[in-house]
Design an enzyme around this catalytic site. Structure first.
Site, mmCIF file in Angstrom:
data_model
loop_
_atom_site.group_PDB
_atom_site.id
_atom_site.type_symbol
_atom_site.label_atom_id
_atom_site.label_comp_id
_atom_site.label_asym_id
_atom_site.label_seq_id
_atom_site.Cartn_x
_atom_site.Cartn_y
_atom_site.Cartn_z
ATOM 1 C CG ASP A 1 57.477 16.867 49.547
ATOM 2 O OD1 ASP A 1 58.372 17.548 49.343
ATOM 3 O OD2 ASP A 1 56.137 16.573 49.561
ATOM 4 C CG HIS B 1 46.234 19.570 44.157
ATOM 5 N ND1 HIS B 1 46.041 19.241 45.512
ATOM 6 C CD2 HIS B 1 46.855 21.901 44.465
ATOM 7 C CE1 HIS B 1 45.724 20.882 46.365
ATOM 8 N NE2 HIS B 1 45.747 21.661 45.887
HETATM 9 C C1 GRF Z 1 41.406 15.509 40.344
HETATM 10 O O1 GRF Z 1 40.274 16.979 39.932
HETATM 11 C C2 GRF Z 1 43.243 16.417 40.414
HETATM 12 O O2 GRF Z 1 43.221 17.404 40.958
HETATM 13 C C3 GRF Z 1 42.049 15.981 42.310
HETATM 14 O O3 GRF Z 1 41.322 14.186 42.882
HETATM 15 C C4 GRF Z 1 40.840 14.675 41.448
HETATM 16 C C5 GRF Z 1 40.211 13.197 40.727
HETATM 17 O O4 GRF Z 1 39.890 13.384 39.629
HETATM 18 N N1 GRF Z 1 43.800 15.315 43.194
HETATM 19 P P1 GRF Z 1 39.494 11.967 38.898
HETATM 20 O O5 GRF Z 1 39.324 10.822 39.437
HETATM 21 O O6 GRF Z 1 40.975 11.960 37.853
HETATM 22 O O7 GRF Z 1 38.196 12.729 37.605
#
Ligand code: GRF
Length: 208
Positions: free
Chosen positions: A139, A107
């Protein structure tokens, strides 16, 4: 450890896993799934010779049916750890029950601050100076599972979400594969005295 990855978009985090831990130290990415047939992540998987499949919502009666089909497909591939790498859907409890304490997510914020979608935009709107990345277990809540690792970056004058994401991306590409490697090595465990605390370190004999 057989790893399954779910991704909805570009797949740069998937690529980081394929480039740095896949085929090493007992880690093997065996399946990549997506809710989006057009996801670039599926192409990256096929390019690496990894099974890839889309589970478009419209092809199933409801979200639960889709998620259970995805769980079945991953289970049939022998998946032991599910990695959400830019997967932008909440997983049905039935999916999580199929992989207890075996689903992790990356995240782009320092949880518990700014969970959910548009985390970077939320942080900018709040006016924070410190941004960061969190890797956590998944979760039934929204980005609320126990934290495995976090790293912060100071961007005191940030105003542009793209510039913030550019600063966070290399951190994501380091933390997420590292978490996979450590879980596969048995170096991640839940603290028996504190269910929300995750211990990372010498061999603990595996999480959960
Ligand atoms: C990332 O910034 C991740 O933290 C978020 O979605 C984005 C996905 O990027 N949950 P990618 O598709 O892996 O380039």
């Amino acid at each position: 450890m057989k790893v399954g990855v779910l991704a909805s978009g570009e797949g740069s985090n998937l690529q980081a896993i394929l480039d740095t831990v896949h085929g090493r130290e007992g880690v093997e990415v065996v399946a990549v799934g997506s809710d989006k047939p057009e996801a670039r992540a599926l192409e990256r998987a096929r390019g690496a010779g990894v099974a890839a499949r889309a589970f478009a919502r419209a092809e199933f009666e409801d979200r639960r049916a889709r998620d259970l089909a995805m769980a079945g497909w991953l289970g049939a591939a022998g998946v032991e750890l599910v990695v959400l790498a830019g997967y932008m859907q909440l997983l049905d409890p039935g999916f999580l029950a199929r992989f207890p304490q075996r689903v992790i997510n990356v995240h782009p914020a320092l949880l518990p601050a700014f969970p959910g979608l548009e985390a970077v935009e939320q942080a900018l709107a709040y006016g924070v100076k410190l941004f960061g990345v969190t890797v956590h277990f998944v979760d039934e809540g929204v980005d609320s599972g126990p934290i495995i690792s976090q790293r912060a970056v100071e961007l005191p004058d940030a105003t542009d979400p793209r510039a913030v994401r550019d600063a966070l991306r290399p951190i994501e590409h380091a933390l997420l594969p590292e978490a996979v490697r450590l879980i596969a090595a048995g170096a991640v465990a839940f603290d028996p005295e504190h269910p929300r605390r995750v211990r990372v370190g010498p061999l603990y004999g595996g999480a959960g």
